[in-house]
Design a protein around this motif. Sequence first.
Motif, PDB file in Angstrom:
ATOM      1  N   VAL A  33     -32.303 -31.186   7.648  1.00 49.26           N
ATOM      2  CA  VAL A  33     -31.065 -30.651   7.814  1.00 49.26           C
ATOM      3  C   VAL A  33     -29.881 -30.792   6.599  1.00 49.26           C
ATOM      4  N   ALA A  34     -29.376 -29.818   6.119  1.00 53.02           N
ATOM      5  CA  ALA A  34     -27.982 -29.988   5.332  1.00 53.02           C
ATOM      6  C   ALA A  34     -26.912 -29.218   5.843  1.00 53.02           C
ATOM      7  N   ASP A  35     -25.882 -29.901   6.143  1.00 54.60           N
ATOM      8  CA  ASP A  35     -24.675 -29.343   6.685  1.00 54.60           C
ATOM      9  C   ASP A  35     -23.768 -29.152   5.602  1.00 54.60           C
ATOM     10  N   ILE A  36     -22.925 -28.001   5.618  1.00 55.23           N
ATOM     11  CA  ILE A  36     -22.200 -27.656   4.406  1.00 55.23           C
ATOM     12  C   ILE A  36     -20.781 -27.334   5.156  1.00 55.23           C
ATOM     13  N   ASP A  37     -19.974 -27.955   4.683  1.00 59.04           N
ATOM     14  CA  ASP A  37     -18.287 -27.756   5.040  1.00 59.04           C
ATOM     15  C   ASP A  37     -17.926 -26.498   4.427  1.00 59.04           C
ATOM     16  N   ILE A  38     -17.225 -25.705   5.230  1.00 55.90           N
ATOM     17  CA  ILE A  38     -16.701 -24.382   4.477  1.00 55.90           C
ATOM     18  C   ILE A  38     -15.071 -24.512   4.634  1.00 55.90           C
ATOM     19  N   LYS A  39     -14.656 -24.929   3.552  1.00 55.13           N
ATOM     20  CA  LYS A  39     -12.981 -25.246   3.382  1.00 55.13           C
ATOM     21  C   LYS A  39     -12.343 -23.763   2.998  1.00 55.13           C
ATOM     22  N   SER A  40     -11.371 -23.641   3.512  1.00 59.62           N
ATOM     23  CA  SER A  40     -10.421 -22.540   3.258  1.00 59.62           C
ATOM     24  C   SER A  40     -10.064 -22.606   1.906  1.00 59.62           C
ATOM     25  N   ARG A  41      -9.646 -21.553   1.202  1.00 55.20           N
ATOM     26  CA  ARG A  41      -9.321 -21.511  -0.200  1.00 55.20           C
ATOM     27  C   ARG A  41      -7.699 -20.941  -0.192  1.00 55.20           C
ATOM     28  N   ASP A  42      -7.368 -21.002   1.165  1.00 57.22           N
ATOM     29  CA  ASP A  42      -6.073 -20.166   1.429  1.00 57.22           C
ATOM     30  C   ASP A  42      -4.944 -21.113   0.834  1.00 57.22           C
ATOM     31  N   ASN A  43      -4.109 -21.042  -0.038  1.00 61.54           N
ATOM     32  CA  ASN A  43      -3.079 -22.086  -0.338  1.00 61.54           C
ATOM     33  C   ASN A  43      -1.676 -21.232  -0.705  1.00 61.54           C
ATOM     34  N   ASN A  94       2.008 -13.377  -2.660  1.00 62.52           N
ATOM     35  CA  ASN A  94       1.407 -13.532  -3.734  1.00 62.52           C
ATOM     36  C   ASN A  94       2.250 -13.279  -5.113  1.00 62.52           C
ATOM     37  N   THR A  95       3.678 -13.490  -4.658  1.00 63.91           N
ATOM     38  CA  THR A  95       4.723 -13.583  -5.875  1.00 63.91           C
ATOM     39  C   THR A  95       4.916 -15.135  -5.800  1.00 63.91           C
ATOM     40  N   TYR A  96       5.100 -15.652  -6.993  1.00 62.34           N
ATOM     41  CA  TYR A  96       5.247 -16.901  -7.303  1.00 62.34           C
ATOM     42  C   TYR A  96       6.398 -17.530  -7.976  1.00 62.34           C
ATOM     43  N   SER A  97       7.342 -16.542  -8.358  1.00 65.84           N
ATOM     44  CA  SER A  97       8.516 -16.920  -9.073  1.00 65.84           C
ATOM     45  C   SER A  97       9.812 -16.130  -8.509  1.00 65.84           C
ATOM     46  N   TYR A  98      10.821 -16.891  -8.117  1.00 64.83           N
ATOM     47  CA  TYR A  98      12.096 -16.443  -7.491  1.00 64.83           C
ATOM     48  C   TYR A  98      13.216 -16.727  -8.070  1.00 64.83           C
ATOM     49  N   HIS A  99      14.405 -15.932  -8.053  1.00 65.97           N
ATOM     50  CA  HIS A  99      15.615 -16.334  -8.457  1.00 65.97           C
ATOM     51  C   HIS A  99      16.728 -16.148  -7.399  1.00 65.97           C
ATOM     52  N   GLU A 100      17.317 -17.052  -6.876  1.00 62.02           N
ATOM     53  CA  GLU A 100      18.264 -17.011  -5.890  1.00 62.02           C
ATOM     54  C   GLU A 100      19.833 -17.341  -6.421  1.00 62.02           C
ATOM     55  N   LEU A 101      20.922 -16.566  -6.047  1.00 64.04           N
ATOM     56  CA  LEU A 101      22.284 -16.765  -6.421  1.00 64.04           C
ATOM     57  C   LEU A 101      22.982 -17.298  -5.263  1.00 64.04           C
ATOM     58  N   VAL A 102      23.507 -18.409  -5.390  1.00 66.03           N
ATOM     59  CA  VAL A 102      24.589 -19.140  -4.352  1.00 66.03           C
ATOM     60  C   VAL A 102      25.840 -19.072  -4.835  1.00 66.03           C
ATOM     61  N   GLU A 103      26.927 -19.284  -3.732  1.00 67.65           N
ATOM     62  CA  GLU A 103      28.280 -19.559  -4.024  1.00 67.65           C
ATOM     63  C   GLU A 103      28.532 -20.758  -4.712  1.00 67.65           C
TER      64      GLU A 103
END
Length: 326
Positions: free
Chosen positions: A146-156, A174-183
């Motif tokens: 018997v061979a057990d295979i763990d199925i790991k999620s690729r969701d990061n 799915n967007t990895y860069s942001y620019h925020e302006l604060v007072e």
Amino acid sequence: MKRIKAFIMVIALLLIFPVVVNAEGNSVKINAPKMTSKGNEISVDIVLSSDVAVDEFKSTFTYESSALELLNYEIKDNWKSAGSFSKESPMTLDFTHENGITGNSTLITIKFKVKDDVAKTQTSLTIEGTSKTKEDGTVNTLEKSVADIDIKSRDNSIKSLKLNGTVINNFSPNTYSYHELVESTVTTANFEAELNDKTATFKEGYAPKEGASLDYGDNVYEIIVVSASNEEKKYTVTVTRQDNRGTNNDLDELIVNSNKNLLNFSTNTLEYTITTHKLTTIDVQAKAHDPKAKVTVTKEPEQMIIGKNIIKISVVSEKNEEKIYN
């Protein structure tokens, strides 16, 4: 006479049906990865081990079709299929070897794809069967493998991302860069991030920060998510703190010993010279144009001497820009 007939029948049966034994030194094993992820392709080897030459192998191989899709297979080490077999589980794997083979031998390599919609976090492969010894035809029953295979999620990915309680503008996993302006009055950045997959984690040192100090101008923060399959994804947020601090570092007034006219002062004139034979002390009063600017007066030396005495008036604006009057 009856005993002789019985003996002959036993011999005949032995010739027709080989002896089946549980023999040590004969085994079958499934070589498969211990871990994989959705959408990945994996290779599985069926390996037969024997201390003596074997020329036949019969088995049933089972895999979970809800988790794996069989893509193709390749028979190895000069084994030949004893018949056709389907791709559906359970698979009947029957092989023969013309010359017989000893030691470790790969019978077949099977390639699977882990299904994208698999719900399981683990899948199992099993094989059980027999091998036949070439020399005497003994059939060896092999222990089930018997061979057990763990199925790991690729969701990061990050599901939602907030800065100081407000969702970041136009945020998308799915967007990895942001620019925020604060007072200008905002002095700290508090990030809140919700992971799309709860089995993912934040990389040490790159988790969403709480109470991060904000300098004036650009502040760059990186958030790195690690999936259960150990794959990383980086989100970058640049927070720009507006700088409304005053830049004026002018003097409006410079008075020496209460005499406003002694210097003929002008805001844009930075160097002054007073020649005197009578002054023993100098009192300097300096007033900045911007009340938020800081004025500092230093004397070198502290006590007046005959010769050159330097008085330095530093005006530092609210934005920390300095102007020197001498």
